[in-house]
Design a protein around this motif. Sequence first.
Motif, short mmCIF file in Angstrom:
data_model
loop_
_atom_site.label_atom_id
_atom_site.label_comp_id
_atom_site.label_asym_id
_atom_site.label_seq_id
_atom_site.Cartn_x
_atom_site.Cartn_y
_atom_site.Cartn_z
N PRO A 159 33.92 -12.04 30.97
CA PRO A 159 34.35 -10.71 30.72
C PRO A 159 33.39 -9.86 30.33
N PRO A 160 33.54 -8.44 30.61
CA PRO A 160 32.49 -7.60 30.51
C PRO A 160 32.28 -7.26 28.81
N VAL A 161 30.86 -7.15 28.59
CA VAL A 161 30.69 -6.87 27.51
C VAL A 161 30.90 -5.05 27.02
N LYS A 162 31.59 -4.67 26.10
CA LYS A 162 31.87 -3.52 25.72
C LYS A 162 30.99 -2.93 24.93
N CYS A 163 30.05 -1.90 25.23
CA CYS A 163 29.21 -1.58 24.12
C CYS A 163 29.43 -0.06 23.79
N MET A 164 29.79 0.01 22.23
CA MET A 164 30.51 1.21 21.80
C MET A 164 29.44 1.89 20.81
N ASN A 165 29.02 3.28 21.09
CA ASN A 165 28.15 3.91 20.33
C ASN A 165 28.63 3.96 18.91
N LYS A 166 27.99 3.55 18.04
CA LYS A 166 28.31 3.82 16.64
C LYS A 166 28.38 5.37 16.14
N PHE A 167 27.48 6.10 16.63
CA PHE A 167 27.14 7.59 16.06
C PHE A 167 27.52 8.57 17.08
N PRO A 168 28.15 9.77 16.93
CA PRO A 168 28.26 10.77 18.04
C PRO A 168 27.20 11.12 18.59
N SER A 169 27.25 12.16 19.31
CA SER A 169 26.02 12.66 19.95
C SER A 169 24.91 13.21 19.04
N ILE A 179 17.62 4.07 20.35
CA ILE A 179 18.18 4.05 19.05
C ILE A 179 18.67 5.49 18.72
N ARG A 180 19.69 5.42 17.74
CA ARG A 180 20.32 6.71 17.37
C ARG A 180 20.59 6.63 15.63
N ILE A 181 20.04 7.40 15.08
CA ILE A 181 19.76 7.45 13.50
C ILE A 181 20.73 8.59 13.26
N ASN A 182 21.42 8.16 11.88
CA ASN A 182 22.10 9.40 10.99
C ASN A 182 21.61 9.15 9.89
N ALA A 183 20.71 10.24 9.68
CA ALA A 183 19.87 10.25 8.35
C ALA A 183 20.52 10.78 7.07
N LYS A 184 21.66 11.02 6.93
CA LYS A 184 22.56 11.31 5.99
C LYS A 184 22.29 10.39 4.81
N GLY A 185 21.94 10.58 3.60
CA GLY A 185 21.67 9.69 2.55
C GLY A 185 20.18 9.20 2.55
N LEU A 186 19.47 9.29 3.29
CA LEU A 186 18.05 8.74 3.43
C LEU A 186 17.00 10.09 3.12
N VAL A 229 23.08 -2.58 4.80
CA VAL A 229 23.72 -1.41 5.08
C VAL A 229 22.90 -0.61 6.19
N LEU A 230 21.93 -1.30 6.88
CA LEU A 230 21.21 -0.59 7.92
C LEU A 230 22.01 0.05 8.89
N ASN A 231 23.19 -0.77 9.23
CA ASN A 231 24.00 -0.25 10.42
C ASN A 231 24.70 1.02 9.91
N ARG A 232 24.60 1.61 8.75
CA ARG A 232 25.15 2.89 8.36
C ARG A 232 24.14 4.12 8.90
N TYR A 233 23.02 3.67 9.22
CA TYR A 233 21.88 4.79 9.62
C TYR A 233 21.38 4.40 10.85
N LEU A 234 21.41 3.17 11.24
CA LEU A 234 20.73 2.90 12.58
C LEU A 234 21.54 2.17 13.48
#
Length: 436
Positions: free
Chosen positions: A32-42, A117-124, A151-156
């Motif tokens: 079955p195809p692997v569905k990759c979902m972006n955690k963070f928006p653009s 990679i995509r980083i949301n730096a809020k809180g860092l 908690v790394l996946n909160r940011y990266l």
Amino acid sequence: MNIKKYFSFVTGIAFAVISITSCVQKDDWETPPVKCMNKFPSPTITMADFKAQAPASGFILINTDQIFDGYVVSSDENGNFYKTISFQDKPENPTVGLQIEVDRSSNYADFPVGAHIRINAKGLRLGLDRGVVKIGSVDANFAIGRIPGIVLNRYLSGVCNGSGLDIATIKPVELANLKLAQNTDYLNILVKVPNVQFAVSELGKTYINYVGGAGVDTDRSIVDVTGNATVLRNSGFSTFGATVLPEGKGDLTFVVSRYTSSWQMLIRSLNDVKFTGKRFFFEGFDSGNLDNWFNVSVTGAQVWNIQQFGNPKPCVVMNGFAGGNNANEDWLISKPISLQGLASAALSFDTDVRYNGNPLEVFVTENYSGDPSTTVWVPLSAILDPDSGTFNTWTYSGDISLNAYVNKNITVGFKYTSTTSAAATWQLDNVRVVGN
């Protein structure tokens, strides 16, 4: 047993099997195809603009959603990067690099080299930490703390390419020499420099030192063909630490880093070290000793010695003045230099002179007898520093052809003389013999 009932049971089983297998139209099951979902928006900000917020000292806390992309250039697969990930803004021709502190190991498994990679730096926190701009967690003990692994996946997060993690091919920034790499613009960026080799003082050593059987973080001196030098920093946990350093020259690929003001370059694996060419001779006298030279005084009490002498780095110095002007003849003679396997070769060096006196002389021989007075020397013509009356006005000798000596072993000699009425101070540095 009732024969009719038995055959009825067997027939039922066979029909069930036929019914199940008839549903499968192909010999192999499809994955079955692997569905990759972006955690963070653009992204909401470029990596360059994000980094530009870092103060000249200390740090700031990012308290809004600041989302930006990058591409991983480091790897801890071979143990040479410890709980950090270095990344740059583009896979080719990057403009900026950053480092994120992560309190976990084996980051290469989730974020290999080239990972988008995509980083949301809020809180860092974002700031300058020991000479390098980094992002990391709030920490009571450190300016930039390591982000806990849980908690790394909160940011990266990785960026999807439609079916899985987007992984780009990283093209190192190609620089002409090691000096150019020692620039804050290249921090945490992957670069490649040609014509690099380990300093002669490092030959025969391994990538790291061992104390009590345990590896320790180790600096190994590297130099390029134009005389620029820096260090390759190797972790005590590197899997290649016991490997003997290569003797040749070639291309070196590394992530640019530094500790406070000291530059240190980091390789990901031994694949970053392509030293397969013929070694060139270089002496920058940074080791603080003259192990590669014969230091011979024919007349007088003075000898060549290594000094800082107001220079940004050490050089070798000769001054015939010793409690009064004296007649001196002093030689600095290289140990044998191999020109075997070369089609062409050239000698060059840098000089600086102060005060009145005789010019420095340079010679070459194929047969050094052990005594400069009995050796048959061939004089070489070089451009020497004129006495301008100021310190550190270094002059390049020009490329002095040694083509007549290819496929031979030679010895180079520098001869200093002074008289009772004139004793110049000569400084000599960056002696090179380069061939092709």
